[in-house]
Design a protein around this motif. Structure first.
Motif, PDB file in Angstrom:
ATOM      1  N   GLN A 405     125.162  17.994  55.320  1.00 51.75           N
ATOM      2  CA  GLN A 405     125.438  16.589  55.044  1.00 51.75           C
ATOM      3  C   GLN A 405     124.249  15.845  54.437  1.00 51.75           C
ATOM      4  O   GLN A 405     124.439  14.762  53.872  1.00 51.75           O
ATOM      5  N   TYR A 490     126.870  21.736  37.545  1.00 50.57           N
ATOM      6  CA  TYR A 490     128.085  21.676  38.352  1.00 50.57           C
ATOM      7  C   TYR A 490     128.668  23.070  38.536  1.00 50.57           C
ATOM      8  O   TYR A 490     129.048  23.456  39.646  1.00 50.57           O
ATOM      9  N   GLN A 496     128.899  19.339  43.866  1.00 55.77           N
ATOM     10  CA  GLN A 496     130.301  19.600  44.176  1.00 55.77           C
ATOM     11  C   GLN A 496     130.389  20.391  45.477  1.00 55.77           C
ATOM     12  O   GLN A 496     129.392  20.883  46.001  1.00 55.77           O
ATOM     13  N   ARG A 497     131.607  20.534  45.996  1.00 56.21           N
ATOM     14  CA  ARG A 497     131.810  21.245  47.251  1.00 56.21           C
ATOM     15  C   ARG A 497     131.508  22.733  47.082  1.00 56.21           C
ATOM     16  O   ARG A 497     131.847  23.339  46.077  1.00 56.21           O
ATOM     17  N   THR A 498     130.875  23.281  48.099  1.00 56.35           N
ATOM     18  CA  THR A 498     130.557  24.714  48.063  1.00 56.35           C
ATOM     19  C   THR A 498     131.724  25.561  48.566  1.00 56.35           C
ATOM     20  O   THR A 498     131.763  26.761  48.326  1.00 56.35           O
ATOM     21  N   GLU A 504     131.335  18.722  54.385  1.00 58.97           N
ATOM     22  CA  GLU A 504     130.044  18.747  53.699  1.00 58.97           C
ATOM     23  C   GLU A 504     129.947  17.561  52.750  1.00 58.97           C
ATOM     24  O   GLU A 504     130.959  17.049  52.263  1.00 58.97           O
ATOM     25  N   ALA A 505     128.726  17.110  52.505  1.00 60.82           N
ATOM     26  CA  ALA A 505     128.510  16.034  51.547  1.00 60.82           C
ATOM     27  C   ALA A 505     128.600  16.595  50.135  1.00 60.82           C
ATOM     28  O   ALA A 505     128.119  17.685  49.855  1.00 60.82           O
ATOM     29  N   VAL A 506     129.229  15.843  49.240  1.00 62.37           N
ATOM     30  CA  VAL A 506     129.434  16.323  47.866  1.00 62.37           C
ATOM     31  C   VAL A 506     128.198  16.092  47.008  1.00 62.37           C
ATOM     32  O   VAL A 506     127.868  16.908  46.146  1.00 62.37           O
ATOM     33  N   ARG A 508     125.895  14.110  44.076  1.00 64.25           N
ATOM     34  CA  ARG A 508     126.259  13.648  42.744  1.00 64.25           C
ATOM     35  C   ARG A 508     125.188  14.041  41.744  1.00 64.25           C
ATOM     36  O   ARG A 508     124.039  14.337  42.115  1.00 64.25           O
ATOM     37  N   SER A 535     122.744  18.740  48.461  1.00 64.66           N
ATOM     38  CA  SER A 535     122.511  19.159  49.842  1.00 64.66           C
ATOM     39  C   SER A 535     121.814  20.517  49.877  1.00 64.66           C
ATOM     40  O   SER A 535     121.876  21.284  48.908  1.00 64.66           O
ATOM     41  N   GLN A 538     124.110  23.287  49.009  1.00 63.89           N
ATOM     42  CA  GLN A 538     124.331  23.369  47.565  1.00 63.89           C
ATOM     43  C   GLN A 538     123.161  24.063  46.876  1.00 63.89           C
ATOM     44  O   GLN A 538     123.364  24.856  45.949  1.00 63.89           O
TER      45      GLN A 538
END
Length: 767
Positions: A405, A490, A496-498, A504-506, A508, A535, A538
C-alpha cells in the motif's frame, strides 16, 4: 335338508368366509401400512416429539507456508453457550445472574455490545459510542429503530425501553444494565429454541471447570468446545494474512440506497455469531477456509423431555491455503530489512532524523510468486487485539502494509524503464550518446544538473544506467515524451495492479493530463520524479519483468489450495502472463549490461558479491524539507539475480534512508538468505535459532522473578519499534539533495562525504 339346500348353505358359507378373508386382509394391510410404512411418523405423533437442529461449526482451514509449516491454524477454545430448549422453566434472569457471577469470579467477560455505560450516581445513563466510528453510529441507529424509538432518543430512553421490554424493573440499576446488555445481545443473535446464544467466548479452563461444577444448578448452560483462529507464526506477513472477526451488524443487515434490507450472509448459511475473514487473505479465501458446518439434532417429547441427541450432519473442515512464502526466508528478509535500517541510522542518519520505516518485496522471477513481503515496523498477529490502541497510535504506522500500500517516488529506479522505451522504440541504439557536461541547457529558464559522478562527456545507454546520468535521461525522456515511456513503464508493471490476491495501491505515472504538467515535468518524470509514485511490490514486479526480458507474470501470494484431511492439491496457481514487451534487437541485454555494472559503483558487500547482481538505485526526494529548498530523501532499489540467469527480483524502499546505494548490503543479505534457502541450510539455521531462543526462555524462567519477567515483556515485533519514529525538521541534513532537482549540495559534518558512499544518484545545483 335336500341337495339344493345343502348347496345353498355351502355357497353362503363360502361367501361368508370370502368376506371374512377380505375383511381380515384389509385389516392386515392397514396394520402393515401403519406399522411398517408409516410406523416412524405415527410413533412420533403418538409420542408428540419435536426435532430441533443446531449448527456445529466446522474448523477453519489452515494457512501454511510453501513448505507446509502452519502460519494460521485453529486452536481449541471453549464458549459458554445457552440452550433455551434445555433450560426448561427455570427463571432466565436468575440464571444469567449466576453465570455472570461465575464469570466475574474467574476474570472473564461476556458478550455485551450495548453502547451504554453503567448509570451514574444520579441514575442517568450515557452512550459509549465513538463519534468518529461509522460502525458505532450505525449500531446506535439500528438499536433505536429496532426498539421503536426516535433517533434523538437518549441513553435513558433506550434503557427504559430495555428494562420494560425484558421485565427488569425489580433489579438494581447495576443489574438492570448487565441484564439489559445480555438481553440485547440475545436479540441480536436471535436466541430461541432453535438458535443457541453464545454468552462468553474463549473462556479459561478454570472458568470451564467452575461452570461445570455448577451444571446441576444451570440447566441449558453448556460448555461448547469450538475452534478459534491462532497464529503459530504470528510475525509472518500479518498485514497480508489479514484477520478474522465476528460478523458485524453492517455485514449482517445490509440496506441499499432504495431502503431495501437484505441479509446476504444469512443467505450464504452464516449465523449472526459466526466468525469470518474480514481482511487480507483470510477474507479473500473465506469460501475455501470456512468449511461446511454440521448439524446436531435434539429430539424432545411433549413432556419436554429430551429423548434423543445425535449428530445428523458431520462438519467438514475448511481447505488449507498454501502460500508461496517460505516462513524461514520471510523471517530472514524481515531481519535483513531491520538490520539495514539500523545500519543507516548508526552510520549515516546520526542526527535526530532517523530512517523509521521501509519495505522489501522478493519475487520468484520464473512465475511471479511472492517469496517475501516485509514491512518495517510490523506487528504481532496474536497481539493485535490486545495491543491495537498502541499499534494504531504509533506514528511509525506498524499496521500499514507499506509493501503493498505504500506509494513512493521511484527516483532513478525508473531509468531502466525509460531506457527500454528508447531502445525498443528505436529512438536510440547501443551507440547513441548524449553529451553530459553536468548541465542540461535545453530549456531557457530551467537548467537541471547532474553530478557527473564517475562519468562525463559522451554517454551511451549502458554507461548512463551504470552511473545514473541525469543528463542522458533528461534528454532521452524529453525526446520520447511521457506518453511513450509511461506506456512502457506501465507494461513493465509500474503504476498498475500487480495482480496480488489482496488489496494493493495502484500508484500513478506522470502524464500530460496532470493539472501541473509542464514540459520540464517530462524530463523530471524521466528520472523518476514528477508526479510518479509506485509501491514496493510494483518495483519488485518491474524488476522481475526486466529480468524476464519483458514478460510480466501476475504477482501472487497463494501457491495452492489443499484438502485439509488428505493434503491433496485441489487447485494450483499457474504462472499467468499479464503482458509482454517483445523487445527489438538487444533492448533488454543492453539494459541488463548497465544494471550489472551498478554494483561496482556502490561501496559495501554488493560490489564484490560472487554472484552477479543487476540492480538500479534511486534517491528520490520527499516533500519534507530540513532547510529551505532542501528535501529529505528515500532510499530505493530494484534488483534481480543472478544477473545472467535470474531467479529472484527485489523491490526496496527505505523512508528517510538517504541514498539508494545504502541498500546494497540489504540486497546481499537477501541473496545470501535465498541461496541458504535453496541448499537447505536456512531451515537448519532457523531451527538452531529456535532451540537457542527456547533454551534462553527456559533459563530466564528459572532465574527471573515472575513479576519482573511480566514487567519486562515486550509487545509486538521488537524490531518494529525504532527509537525515533516521528519525522521532524533537523539541521543534520542528508549529504546531497534529490536527483533531478535544483538543490545545492550540503555536507553535514556528522555524516561521511558523498564520495565515500559512491552514490551515482546525487545531483548538482541548477545553473
Amino acid at each position: 335338508m335336500n341337495q339344493n339346500e345343502r348347496k345353498t348353505v355351502a355357497r353362503r358359507m363360502i361367501l361368508l368366509i370370502a368376506v371374512a378373508c377380505v375383511i381380515m386382509g384389509l385389516y392386515v394391510m392397514r396394520l402393515i401400512f401403519l406399522q411398517l410404512v408409516n410406523g416412524d411418523d405415527f410413533k412420533a405423533k403418538a409420542t408428540n416429539t419435536t426435532d430441533y437442529n443446531f449448527t456445529v461449526t466446522a474448523a477453519r482451514g489452515d494457512i501454511v507456508d510453501s513448505a507446509g509449516r502452519r502460519i494460521a491454524t485453529t486452536a481449541t477454545s471453549y464458549n459458554v453457550v445457552l440452550n433455551k430448549l434445555l433450560m426448561g422453566d427455570r427463571d432466565l434472569d436468575t440464571m444469567l445472574q449466576q453465570i455472570v457471577e461465575l464469570l466475574r469470579a474467574n476474570g472473564e467477560s461476556w458478550n455485551d455490545t450495548l453502547l451504554i455505560g453503567q448509570a451514574d450516581a444520579a441514575g442517568n445513563y450515557a452512550f459509549t459510542d465513538d463519534d468518529t466510528s461509522t460502525s458505532d453510529q450505525k449500531q446506535l441507529a439500528d438499536m433505536k429503530e429496532t426498539l421503536g424509538l426516535q433517533q434523538y432518543a437518549t441513553a435513558n430512553d433506550v434503557m427504559e425501553m430495555l428494562v420494560e421490554k425484558n421485565d427488569l424493573q425489580d433489579f438494581s440499576p447495576e443489574w438492570q444494565r448487565v441484564l439489559a446488555g445480555i438481553h440485547y445481545e440475545m436479540d441480536r443473535q436471535a436466541f430461541s429454541n432453535v438458535n443457541n446464544f453464545v454468552m462468553a467466548e474463549n473462556v479459561s479452563t478454570l472458568a470451564v471447570a467452575t461452570i461445570k461444577e455448577h451444571s446441576l444448578q444451570l440447566p441449558g448452560v453448556e460448555i461448547v468446545e469450538t475452534s478459534a483462529r491462532s497464529y503459530d507464526q504470528s510475525d509472518i506477513i500479518p498485514a497480508v494474512l489479514g484477520r478474522v472477526g465476528k460478523i458485524t451488524a453492517e455485514k449482517w443487515k445490509v440496506t441499499d440506497s432504495n431502503g431495501q434490507v437484505t441479509y446476504p450472509l444469512r443467505e450464504k448459511g452464516y449465523n449472526m455469531n459466526d466468525v469470518l475473514g474480514i481482511s487480507g487473505l483470510e477474507s479473500v479465501y473465506e469460501d475455501e477456509l470456512r468449511g461446511k458446518d454440521g448439524v446436531e439434532t435434539i429430539t424432545r417429547n411433549s413432556d419436554g423431555v429430551i429423548v434423543d441427541t445425535k449428530l445428523t450432519t458431520v462438519p467438514e473442515p475448511g481447505h488449507t491455503v498454501q502460500l508461496t512464502i517460505d516462513s524461514n526466508f520471510q523471517r530472514a528478509v524481515d531481519k535483513a530489512l531491520a538490520d539495514n535500517i539500523d545500519m543507516i541510522n548508526r552510520v549515516y542518519n546520526t542526527g535526530t532524523m532517523k530512517a523509521a520505516a521501509g519495505a522489501v518485496v522478493v519475487l520468484d522471477v520464473k512465475d511471479g510468486s511472492v517469496l517475501a513481503a516485509s514491512n518495517y515496523p510490523s506487528y504481532d498477529q496474536n497481539l493485535y487485539a490486545a495491543n491495537y490502541s498502541e499499534y494504531s497510535s504509533d506514528p511509525s504506522l506498524p499496521l500499514f502494509n507499506r509493501a503493498l500500500q505504500g506509494l513512493y517516488t521511484p527516483g532513478s529506479t525508473f531509468k531502466p524503464a525509460v531506457a527500454v522505451a528508447a531502445l525498443d522504440s528505436g529512438l536510440i541504439n547501443q551507440y547513441s550518446t548524449v553529451y553530459c557536461n553536468g548541465v542540461y541547457n535545453y530549456f531557457k529558464d530551467y537548467h537541471p544538473r547532474c553530478t557527473r559522478h564517475g562519468h562525463s562527456g559522451n554517454i551511451d545507454v549502458v554507461t548512463a544506467i551504470k552511473w545514473s546520468c541525469n543528463i542522458f535521461f533528461y534528454d532521452v525522456g524529453r525526446r520520447l515524451t511521457s506518453d511513450v515511456y509511461d506506456a512502457y513503464a506501465y507494461k513493465l508493471g509500474l503504476g498498475q495492479r500487480t495482480g496480488v490476491e489482496v488489496g494493493e495501491a495502484v500508484g500513478r505515472l506522470t502524464t500530460k493530463s496532470d493539472s501541473n504538467y509542464t514540459a520540464s515535468l517530462d524530463v523530471q518524470a524521466a528520472i523518476g520524479q514528477g508526479n510518479t509514485v509506485v509501491s514496493p511490490i510494483q518495483l519488485a514486479t518491474y524488476a522481475a519483468t526486466l529480468a524476464n526480458n519483458g514478460t510480466r507474470y501476475r504477482t501472487h501470494f497463494v501457491k495452492a489450495i489443499l484438502d485439509t484431511n488428505t493434503g491433496e492439491v485441489l487447485s494450483e496457481t499457474k504462472p499467468e502472463v499479464m503482458d509482454v514487451i517483445e523487445g527489438t534487437g538487444n533492448t533488454f541485454e543492453l539494459v541488463r549490461q548497465g544494471m550489472k555494472q551498478v554494483p561496482s559503483t556502490i561501496s559495501g558487500k554488493i560490489s564484490s558479491y560472487p554472484v552477479p547482481i543487476a540492480c538500479k538505485t534511486g534517491t528520490p526526494q520527499r516533500s519534507e524539507t530540513y532547510a529551505p529548498g532542501k528535501h529529505y530523501l528515500n532510499a530505493m532499489m530494484v534488483a534481480y539475480l543472478p544477473a545472467d540467469d535470474p531467479q529472484i527480483a527485489i523491490g526496496i524502499s527505505i523512508e528517510y534512508g538517504g541514498y539508494g546505494a545504502r541498500t546494497g548490503d540489504l540486497v546481499v543479505d537477501i541473496a545470501n538468505a535465498y541461496f541458504a534457502l535453496k541448499d537447505g541450510s536456512l531451515a537448519q539455521q532457523a531451527e538452531a535459532e529456535k532451540e537457542a531462543e527456547q533454551a534462553q526462555q527456559e533459563d530466564q524462567a528459572q532465574t527471573t522473578d515472575p513479576a519482573q519477567a511480566a514487567a519486562g515483556q515486550t509487545t509486538g515485533n521488537a524490531a518494529a519499534q525504532p527509537a525515533q519514529m516521528t519525522p521532524a525538521a533537523d539541521t543534520a541534513a542528508p549529504e546531497t539533495a534529490a536527483e533531478g532537482e535544483a538543490q545545492p549540495a550540503v555536507q553535514d559534518e556528522q555524516q561521511p562525504a558523498a564520495d565515500t558512499e559512491q552514490n551515482p544518484d546525487a545531483i548538482a545545483p541548477e545553473n
